[in-house]
Design an enzyme around this catalytic site. Structure first.
Site, PDB file in Angstrom:
ATOM      1  N   GLU A 127       0.926  -1.422   0.079  1.00  0.00           N
ATOM      2  CA  GLU A 127       0.078   0.120   0.125  1.00  0.00           C
ATOM      3  C   GLU A 127       0.930   1.124  -0.012  1.00  0.00           C
ATOM      4  O   GLU A 127       0.705   2.042   0.890  1.00  0.00           O
ATOM      5  CB  GLU A 127      -0.959  -0.154   1.218  1.00  0.00           C
ATOM      6  CG  GLU A 127      -1.813  -1.279   1.209  1.00  0.00           C
ATOM      7  CD  GLU A 127      -3.009  -1.205   2.324  1.00  0.00           C
ATOM      8  OE1 GLU A 127      -2.785  -0.128   3.093  1.00  0.00           O
ATOM      9  OE2 GLU A 127      -4.082  -1.852   2.348  1.00  0.00           O
ATOM     10  N   GLU A 140      -5.539  -8.588   0.875  1.00  0.00           N
ATOM     11  CA  GLU A 140      -6.054  -8.407   2.262  1.00  0.00           C
ATOM     12  C   GLU A 140      -7.507  -8.049   1.917  1.00  0.00           C
ATOM     13  O   GLU A 140      -7.804  -7.206   0.919  1.00  0.00           O
ATOM     14  CB  GLU A 140      -5.630  -6.970   2.892  1.00  0.00           C
ATOM     15  CG  GLU A 140      -3.979  -7.235   3.483  1.00  0.00           C
ATOM     16  CD  GLU A 140      -3.439  -5.944   4.033  1.00  0.00           C
ATOM     17  OE1 GLU A 140      -4.466  -4.999   4.636  1.00  0.00           O
ATOM     18  OE2 GLU A 140      -2.441  -5.663   4.063  1.00  0.00           O
TER      19      GLU A 140
HETATM   20  C1  GBH Z   1      -4.671  -2.113   5.374  1.00  0.00           C
HETATM   21  O1  GBH Z   1      -4.666  -0.681   5.340  1.00  0.00           O
HETATM   22  C2  GBH Z   1      -3.274  -2.271   5.890  1.00  0.00           C
HETATM   23  O2  GBH Z   1      -2.236  -2.816   5.039  1.00  0.00           O
HETATM   24  C3  GBH Z   1      -3.180  -3.229   7.048  1.00  0.00           C
HETATM   25  O3  GBH Z   1      -2.028  -3.218   7.916  1.00  0.00           O
HETATM   26  C4  GBH Z   1      -4.465  -2.629   8.172  1.00  0.00           C
HETATM   27  O4  GBH Z   1      -4.269  -3.211   9.381  1.00  0.00           O
HETATM   28  C5  GBH Z   1      -5.652  -3.014   7.474  1.00  0.00           C
HETATM   29  O5  GBH Z   1      -5.814  -2.273   6.330  1.00  0.00           O
HETATM   30  C6  GBH Z   1      -6.791  -2.471   8.235  1.00  0.00           C
HETATM   31  O6  GBH Z   1      -6.863  -1.310   8.157  1.00  0.00           O
HETATM   32  O7  GBH Z   1     -10.340   5.639   5.580  1.00  0.00           O
HETATM   33  O8  GBH Z   1     -12.493   5.936   5.335  1.00  0.00           O
HETATM   34  O9  GBH Z   1     -11.271   6.619   3.480  1.00  0.00           O
HETATM   35  C7  GBH Z   1      -5.834  -0.268   4.745  1.00  0.00           C
HETATM   36  C8  GBH Z   1      -5.798   1.043   4.593  1.00  0.00           C
HETATM   37  C9  GBH Z   1      -8.258   1.334   4.512  1.00  0.00           C
HETATM   38  C10 GBH Z   1      -6.893   3.012   3.796  1.00  0.00           C
HETATM   39  C11 GBH Z   1      -9.542   2.008   3.804  1.00  0.00           C
HETATM   40  C12 GBH Z   1      -8.252   3.531   2.859  1.00  0.00           C
HETATM   41  C13 GBH Z   1     -10.578   3.910   2.951  1.00  0.00           C
HETATM   42  C14 GBH Z   1     -11.787   4.320   3.716  1.00  0.00           C
HETATM   43  N1  GBH Z   1      -7.078   1.651   3.817  1.00  0.00           N
HETATM   44  N2  GBH Z   1      -9.397   3.461   3.540  1.00  0.00           N
HETATM   45  S1  GBH Z   1     -11.514   5.652   4.437  1.00  0.00           S
END
Ligand code: GBH
Length: 455
Positions: A162, A362
């Site tokens: 990411e 994921e």
């Molecule tokens: C992942 O990040 C990571 O790789 C992992 O380490 C983490 O534990 C897991 O997900 C759970 O969070 O933020 O409301 O705009 C995910 C990161 C999640 C960022 C969804 C963008 C969009 C919704 N992403 N997010 S919002």
């Protein structure tokens, strides 16, 4: 009834180093930017950190057995760079040996190791972090050192997890380490991350042409609230920096023209040098897809205040519109259809033409778990989430998508970054004594993994 996945479809689960290992200063490990960020007052809910986490550093053998008991055929974990290389770039023997023992233990349990080189824990000692082009060069040295020690046994490698989070969320929104809030820095970080990825693919490929190489991107599809020009344009701009900023250079060798024009003056001059895009677009075998949700946006009216901490640097006027969908504990909408559409779009636009496979690296959800008197969590909401998303993956395969596997996030409850331990994504519960107790979702998902059948 139900659905059956194709023979050979890979089922597994995932974690990352800082979220589970603990042992933050053991055996010569130096600070990462997350060790440092967690010390900033107010940065993390309840002031928590990954010093102990799930103590996986000492319990890795038990965890490898747990994976096997649950029927996982693969396990995606990450290596902590400052655990294996010191600030002079020399190998830390004990730290490297930890991963070697972990890999051996996985193989002894018939679980294929899937290694991510970077899941956000950059050595704090690197000057300027990802703003500095030199960090990309240092990353290649690190990757090659890990390959020299583990490449005889690890067949599947992911360069970065990411990069959107490691750039825009970290250097523009300030909510992830190192906690900076400068849009131009976040663009520089994103380009240097992509460069680190491309150079590493070239170096690892040359040393071992038989290894499977790829990158994992997080995708949050952005859809407009209405068909108005203003709403369509704001969704396009969010999608540009969130998604196409990464897929376009990797698969087409160029940054998207609309993103370049939206970012305009913010784009640091001299950032992209000759040959950078040729390296970034080095062919990969697998595109890892992390999917949690889809977001709907509308354009703010001219006098409307919006969230100034937004990571959507080309869309400060983006306002998220909640749909009539269930929410997870993170406040994220449950939208499995978005995963099917995303996989189909990726296959058609990018990975299909390139001959690159798709794997969901994921997918999962945080819910408000409650343990019964025996410590068991009957997380029917998480089972429903996984079932619905596996159904969406199956639909994408039916539609012709080359999707080869699915890894649930996460194997166990762990340190959820700025949310600390308050949000639980595990299919396995980790209790106060750090005991691992499979939830109903782990038992259900294990059956899926063993049979390839979803009820
Ligand atoms: C992942 O990040 C990571 O790789 C992992 O380490 C983490 O534990 C897991 O997900 C759970 O969070 O933020 O409301 O705009 C995910 C990161 C999640 C960022 C969804 C963008 C969009 C919704 N992403 N997010 S919002």
């Amino acid at each position: 009834m139900g659905i059956d996945f194709p023979e050979g479809f890979l089922f597994g689960s995932a974690t990352s180093a800082y979220q589970i290992e603990g042992a933050a200063a053991e055996d010569g490990k130096e600070d990462s930017i997350w060790d440092v960020f967690c010390r900033v007052p107010g940065a993390i809910v309840n002031g928590e950190d990954g010093t102990l986490a799930c103590d996986h550093y000492h319990r890795y053998a038990e965890d490898a057995k747990l994976l096997a008991d649950l029927g996982m055929s693969t396990y995606r974990f990450s290596v902590s760079w400052p655990r294996v290389l010191d600030s002079d770039g020399a190998v830390i023997a004990k730290g490297m040996d930890f991963y070697s023992r972990l890999v051996d233990e996985l193989l002894a349990n018939d679980v294929a190791p899937w290694l991510t080189l970077y899941h956000w824990d950059l050595p704090a000692a690197l000057p300027g972090g990802w703003k500095n082009r030199d960090t990309a060069k240092r990353f290649v040295d690190y990757a090659v050192a890990v390959q020299e020690h583990l490449g005889d046994r690890v067949r599947t490698w992911t360069t970065l997890n990411e990069p959107w989070c490691s750039s825009f969320l970290s250097y523009a929104a300030g909510v992830h380490a190192p906690g900076e809030t400068d849009p131009a820095s976040s663009i520089a970080a994103a380009h240097h991350l992509l460069l680190a990825h491309g150079w590493t693919v070239q170096a690892l490929r040359q040393a071992d042409p038989t290894a499977s190489l790829g990158i994992t991107l997080n995708f949050t599809p952005a859809i407009p609230a209405t068909r108005s020009d203003a709403d369509s344009d704001v969704a396009r701009r969010v999608d540009g920096t969130a998604n196409r900023f990464f897929t376009d250079p990797i698969f087409t060798g160029a940054y998207p023209a609309d993103v370049l024009s939206d970012l305009g003056e913010l784009w640091p001059s001299g950032l992209v040098q000759d040959d950078d895009l040729a390296a970034i677009s080095a062919p990969i075998d697998v595109l890892g897809v992390n999917y949690y949700t889809t977001n709907m946006f509308r354009a703010a009216s001219p006098d409307e205040a919006t969230d100034c901490a937004t990571p959507h640097i080309a869309a400060p006027d983006a306002v998220q519109v909640l749909r009539d969908l269930p929410l997870t504990e993170m406040g994220w909408e449950v939208d499995p259809g978005g995963l099917r559409d995303l996989l189909t779009w990726l296959h058609t636009t990018y990975t299909g033409p390139a001959g690159t496979a798709l794997v969901i690296t994921e997918n999962g959800a945080a819910f408000d778990d409650h343990a019964d008197a025996d410590g068991f969590v009957s997380d029917v909401d998480r089972v429903d989430y996984l079932r619905a998303h596996l159904g969406a993956v199956h639909e994408a395969i039916d539609a012709g998508g080359d999707v080869r596997g699915y890894l649930a996030w996460s194997l166990m409850d762990n340190f959820e970054w700025s949310y600390g331990y308050s949000k639980r994504f595990g299919v396995v519960r980790v209790d106060e004594q750090l005991r691992r107790i499979p939830k109903a979702s782990a038992l259900w998902y294990g059956e899926v993994a063993r049979t390839g059948h979803v009820d």
